[in-house]
Design a protein around this motif. Structure first.
Motif, PDB file in Angstrom:
ATOM      1  N   PRO A  87     -25.593  20.206  -7.360  1.00 50.57           N
ATOM      2  CA  PRO A  87     -26.465  20.983  -8.244  1.00 50.57           C
ATOM      3  C   PRO A  87     -25.637  21.981  -9.054  1.00 50.57           C
ATOM      4  CG  PRO A  87     -27.417  20.837  -6.048  1.00 50.57           C
ATOM      5  CD  PRO A  87     -26.043  20.240  -5.962  1.00 50.57           C
ATOM      6  N   GLY A  88     -25.865  21.997 -10.359  1.00 48.89           N
ATOM      7  CA  GLY A  88     -25.142  22.934 -11.217  1.00 48.89           C
ATOM      8  C   GLY A  88     -23.805  22.419 -11.695  1.00 48.89           C
ATOM      9  N   LEU A  89     -23.433  21.198 -11.328  1.00 49.14           N
ATOM     10  CA  LEU A  89     -22.119  20.677 -11.742  1.00 49.14           C
ATOM     11  C   LEU A  89     -22.227  19.217 -12.181  1.00 49.14           C
ATOM     12  CD1 LEU A  89     -19.058  20.552 -12.012  1.00 49.14           C
ATOM     13  CD2 LEU A  89     -18.900  20.279  -9.532  1.00 49.14           C
ATOM     14  N   ARG A  90     -21.886  19.003 -13.474  1.00 52.15           N
ATOM     15  CA  ARG A  90     -21.889  17.631 -13.990  1.00 52.15           C
ATOM     16  C   ARG A  90     -20.506  17.306 -14.538  1.00 52.15           C
ATOM     17  NH1 ARG A  90     -26.534  17.639 -18.455  1.00 52.15           N
ATOM     18  NH2 ARG A  90     -24.940  18.934 -19.420  1.00 52.15           N
ATOM     19  N   VAL A  91     -20.167  16.024 -14.478  1.00 52.15           N
ATOM     20  CA  VAL A  91     -18.962  15.552 -15.159  1.00 52.15           C
ATOM     21  C   VAL A  91     -19.429  14.746 -16.361  1.00 52.15           C
ATOM     22  CG1 VAL A  91     -16.866  14.177 -14.982  1.00 52.15           C
ATOM     23  CG2 VAL A  91     -17.673  15.456 -12.996  1.00 52.15           C
ATOM     24  N   LEU A  92     -19.005  15.144 -17.559  1.00 58.24           N
ATOM     25  CA  LEU A  92     -19.400  14.454 -18.787  1.00 58.24           C
ATOM     26  C   LEU A  92     -18.213  13.657 -19.294  1.00 58.24           C
ATOM     27  CD1 LEU A  92     -21.292  17.421 -20.524  1.00 58.24           C
ATOM     28  CD2 LEU A  92     -22.208  15.696 -18.952  1.00 58.24           C
ATOM     29  N   HIS A  93     -18.404  12.358 -19.503  1.00 60.57           N
ATOM     30  CA  HIS A  93     -17.307  11.498 -19.938  1.00 60.57           C
ATOM     31  C   HIS A  93     -17.308  11.381 -21.459  1.00 60.57           C
ATOM     32  CE1 HIS A  93     -17.590  10.139 -15.638  1.00 60.57           C
ATOM     33  NE2 HIS A  93     -16.343  10.531 -15.781  1.00 60.57           N
ATOM     34  N   PRO A 137     -14.803   1.864 -18.850  1.00 62.70           N
ATOM     35  CA  PRO A 137     -16.128   1.636 -19.452  1.00 62.70           C
ATOM     36  C   PRO A 137     -17.250   1.696 -18.420  1.00 62.70           C
ATOM     37  CG  PRO A 137     -14.763  -0.375 -19.518  1.00 62.70           C
ATOM     38  CD  PRO A 137     -13.893   0.724 -18.994  1.00 62.70           C
ATOM     39  N   ALA A 138     -16.916   1.511 -17.143  1.00 62.22           N
ATOM     40  CA  ALA A 138     -17.956   1.498 -16.110  1.00 62.22           C
ATOM     41  C   ALA A 138     -18.436   2.903 -15.748  1.00 62.22           C
ATOM     42  CB  ALA A 138     -17.427   0.801 -14.859  1.00 62.22           C
ATOM     43  N   LEU A 139     -17.752   3.922 -16.217  1.00 62.51           N
ATOM     44  CA  LEU A 139     -18.148   5.286 -15.838  1.00 62.51           C
ATOM     45  C   LEU A 139     -19.485   5.653 -16.463  1.00 62.51           C
ATOM     46  CD1 LEU A 139     -14.750   7.167 -16.290  1.00 62.51           C
ATOM     47  CD2 LEU A 139     -15.990   6.855 -14.139  1.00 62.51           C
ATOM     48  N   PRO A 140     -20.346   6.361 -15.721  1.00 62.11           N
ATOM     49  CA  PRO A 140     -21.598   6.814 -16.344  1.00 62.11           C
ATOM     50  C   PRO A 140     -21.304   7.885 -17.384  1.00 62.11           C
ATOM     51  CG  PRO A 140     -21.320   7.807 -14.179  1.00 62.11           C
ATOM     52  CD  PRO A 140     -20.171   6.848 -14.351  1.00 62.11           C
ATOM     53  N   THR A 141     -22.220   8.049 -18.328  1.00 69.53           N
ATOM     54  CA  THR A 141     -22.037   9.089 -19.346  1.00 69.53           C
ATOM     55  C   THR A 141     -21.913  10.458 -18.697  1.00 69.53           C
ATOM     56  OG1 THR A 141     -23.371   7.774 -20.821  1.00 69.53           O
ATOM     57  CG2 THR A 141     -23.084  10.085 -21.422  1.00 69.53           C
ATOM     58  N   THR A 152      -9.886   3.047 -21.309  1.00 68.56           N
ATOM     59  CA  THR A 152      -8.994   2.492 -20.283  1.00 68.56           C
ATOM     60  C   THR A 152      -7.989   3.586 -19.933  1.00 68.56           C
ATOM     61  OG1 THR A 152      -7.499   1.724 -21.992  1.00 68.56           O
ATOM     62  CG2 THR A 152      -9.028   0.097 -21.114  1.00 68.56           C
ATOM     63  N   ALA A 153      -7.200   3.350 -18.884  1.00 61.31           N
ATOM     64  CA  ALA A 153      -6.173   4.335 -18.530  1.00 61.31           C
ATOM     65  C   ALA A 153      -5.126   4.369 -19.640  1.00 61.31           C
ATOM     66  CB  ALA A 153      -5.528   3.938 -17.210  1.00 61.31           C
ATOM     67  N   VAL A 154      -4.793   5.565 -20.098  1.00 66.58           N
ATOM     68  CA  VAL A 154      -3.735   5.758 -21.108  1.00 66.58           C
ATOM     69  C   VAL A 154      -2.799   6.812 -20.525  1.00 66.58           C
ATOM     70  CG1 VAL A 154      -3.242   6.603 -23.446  1.00 66.58           C
ATOM     71  CG2 VAL A 154      -5.316   5.258 -23.031  1.00 66.58           C
ATOM     72  N   PRO A 155      -1.473   6.579 -20.524  1.00 64.02           N
ATOM     73  CA  PRO A 155      -0.573   7.615 -19.990  1.00 64.02           C
ATOM     74  C   PRO A 155      -0.790   8.946 -20.694  1.00 64.02           C
ATOM     75  CG  PRO A 155       0.646   5.607 -20.522  1.00 64.02           C
ATOM     76  CD  PRO A 155      -0.752   5.419 -21.035  1.00 64.02           C
ATOM     77  N   LYS A 156      -0.707  10.035 -19.956  1.00 58.81           N
ATOM     78  CA  LYS A 156      -1.051  11.328 -20.568  1.00 58.81           C
ATOM     79  C   LYS A 156      -0.112  11.676 -21.722  1.00 58.81           C
ATOM     80  CE  LYS A 156       1.012  14.471 -17.046  1.00 58.81           C
ATOM     81  NZ  LYS A 156       1.539  13.661 -15.968  1.00 58.81           N
ATOM     82  N   GLU A 157       1.075  11.136 -21.707  1.00 57.91           N
ATOM     83  CA  GLU A 157       2.022  11.382 -22.800  1.00 57.91           C
ATOM     84  C   GLU A 157       1.522  10.802 -24.122  1.00 57.91           C
ATOM     85  OE1 GLU A 157       2.804  10.341 -19.819  1.00 57.91           O
ATOM     86  OE2 GLU A 157       4.481  11.512 -19.038  1.00 57.91           O
ATOM     87  N   GLU A 158       0.548   9.862 -24.055  1.00 54.54           N
ATOM     88  CA  GLU A 158       0.084   9.193 -25.285  1.00 54.54           C
ATOM     89  C   GLU A 158      -1.314   9.633 -25.703  1.00 54.54           C
ATOM     90  OE1 GLU A 158       0.498   4.987 -24.475  1.00 54.54           O
ATOM     91  OE2 GLU A 158       2.545   5.324 -23.726  1.00 54.54           O
TER      92      GLU A 158
END
Ligand code: UDP
Length: 450
Positions: free
Chosen positions: A66-72, A56-60, A79-85
């Protein structure tokens, strides 16, 4: 860049370019997405990486450069969820991405990573017609061949992968074995498969002063240091490396006693509580009678890795199978010879007898024999290390990989010939037009979505 820049949506549902690496679910895919996205942005393309919000602490949205954003993207609990789920949360991911695409201008191409992001990409292609490029990073049928009942992914994975192989505009194979698997197991169409390997960042990984690196790590100069570095999961074959070290006959003169450095884990604290696999491996070391020769460091951040590679006399990676395997490239970039399993991407990146050696997986005796050869022939080890540097510089830099991927994107768009000229300014306008609606979409509660 001869052609106009592209607006690229790179989807990587579980592997964020911002994550700490070395745990169960954070490794090569995170590195791939981070470096490819960075290099594409440096080339002038506009890249948005869409990844699941797992804290939840991650910014939107986070600007990486420049030119690269990470969008959550909100999809499932923050929360962390195993990738299998994670598969059940992909419809929510796809719906948010669709809104996002509507509020921004259309992306020129989606590059989906792993089958679940592929599923999102396929939906976007159906809804909006956006061309789709997929890198699987790992294939369910290959995993099943090796992991059998231990494969915790849902049954639907295989059907989704088959659909993607049929419907994506381009599928990226990371090595010849990956291409063969796509053809043999998935009935892939060779016309739409492009081989683009992984890379290494030569500013991050380069040769250095071994004595100094050893001092930093508390290793002594006379030891023969064997390095194992990566995620701590059984298929990486770390137990094979421990057994091989246990089977090395000591030198008659007692010099160059072996030390095995094992880097990786869910936490920087190398204990069983944080990383159960470390507990199992300590048991293997104990059984092999070399517990005091094996040093587990736990997870290490990127800036600490170069010293590990530089300090080592040899890097070893003997997984059961390996879709690509970035760590051998990192070792080679530091001038360290590599002994790797004769499987998948390692068979492609390590030139047997030139930059290191290939050995069968699950064969500690074969590995022990090669380790002793390098321990007893330092000049050979140096020559293999130098050849490794030449090989990665020539073939495996992220800049080169990103350039090749940009060509694949253009092909996926049906744009085989580079176009130059006034279209560049159109892209600048599109960049400026990307507005605040994006934030509203990403911040909306899942229930409020269509
Ligand atoms: N890694 C890291 N810290 C660690 C262990 C691993 O940064 O403690 C990195 C490693 O340097 C490499 C990546 O995780 O860049 C693993 O990638 P690879 O392709 O070798 O394996 P995968 O994770 O894809 O199975």
């Amino acid at each position: 860049m001869d052609s106009p820049p592209l607006r690229i949506a790179m989807i990587s549902e579980h592997a964020s370019p911002l994550a700490a690496l070395g745990g169960v679910d954070a490794g090569g895919q995170n590195v791939y997405v981070a470096h490819v996205a960075r290099c594409l942005a440096a080339m002038g393309h506009q890249v948005d990486v869409l990844t699941r919000r797992d804290d939840p602490a991650l910014p939107t949205a986070a600007d990486m450069r420049p030119g690269l954003r990470v969008l959550h993207v909100q999809a499932g609990p923050a929360t962390a969820v195993p990738k299998e789920e994670l598969l059940p949360h992909m419809p929510a991911f796809a719906h948010t991405a669709r809104q996002l695409f509507r509020h921004s201008v259309p992306y020129d191409v989606v590059h989906a990573n792993f089958f679940m992001s592929g599923l999102v990409g396929l939906k976007l292609k159906e809804w909006l017609g956006t061309p789709l490029v997929v890198t699987f990073h790992a294939l369910g049928l290959v995993r099943r061949e090796h992991q059998g009942a231990a494969d915790g992914f849902p049954e639907q994975r295989i059907a989704i992968e088959k659909r993607l192989v049929r419907r994506a505009d381009r599928v990226v194979a990371e090595c010849p074995q990956d291409r063969d698997d796509l053809l043999r197991l998935y009935g892939g169409d060779d016309e739409r498969i492009r081989m683009v390997p992984c890379g290494v960042d030569l500013t991050e990984f380069s040769p250095g002063d071994k004595a100094r690196a050893r001092r930093e790590l508390g290793l002594s100069d006379d030891e023969f240091v064997v390095l194992q570095l990566g995620r701590m999961v059984p298929r990486k074959g770390v137990d094979n490396v421990i057994r091989a070290v246990g089977r090395m006959a000591p030198r008659a003169d007692g010099r160059r006693p072996v030390r095995l450095l094992v880097v990786g884990g869910n936490s920087p604290v190398p204990d069983e509580r944080h990383t159960p696999e470390i507990g199992r491996l300590r048991g293997v070391a104990h059984e092999a009678g070399i517990a005091e020769r094996v040093h587990f460091t736990g997870q290490r951040q990127r800036d600490a890795l170069r010293a590990c590679y530089v300090a080592a006399d040899v890097f070893v990676s003997t997984p059961w199978y390996e879709p690509f395997g970035i760590t051998p490239l990192e070792a080679m970039a530091c001038g360290t010879p590599v002994i790797g399993s004769d499987v998948g991407g390692i068979r492609y990146s390590v030139a047997d007898g030139v930059t290191g050696f290939l050995v069968p997986p699950h064969d500690p005796d074969a590995l022990a024999e090669r380790l002793m050869l390098l321990r007893d022939n330092p000049a050979l080890a140096s020559a293999l290390g130098r050849a490794g540097i030449r090989r990665v510089r020539a073939q495996f830099t992220w800049d080169r990989i990103a350039r090749d991927l940009a060509e694949v994107y253009r092909e996926a768009r049906g744009e085989p010939t580079p176009v130059t000229g006034p279209q560049r300014s159109a892209v600048v306008l599109r960049r400026a037009a990307l507005g605040g609606g994006v934030a509203a979409v990403l911040e909306a509660q899942p229930e409020a979505r269509a």
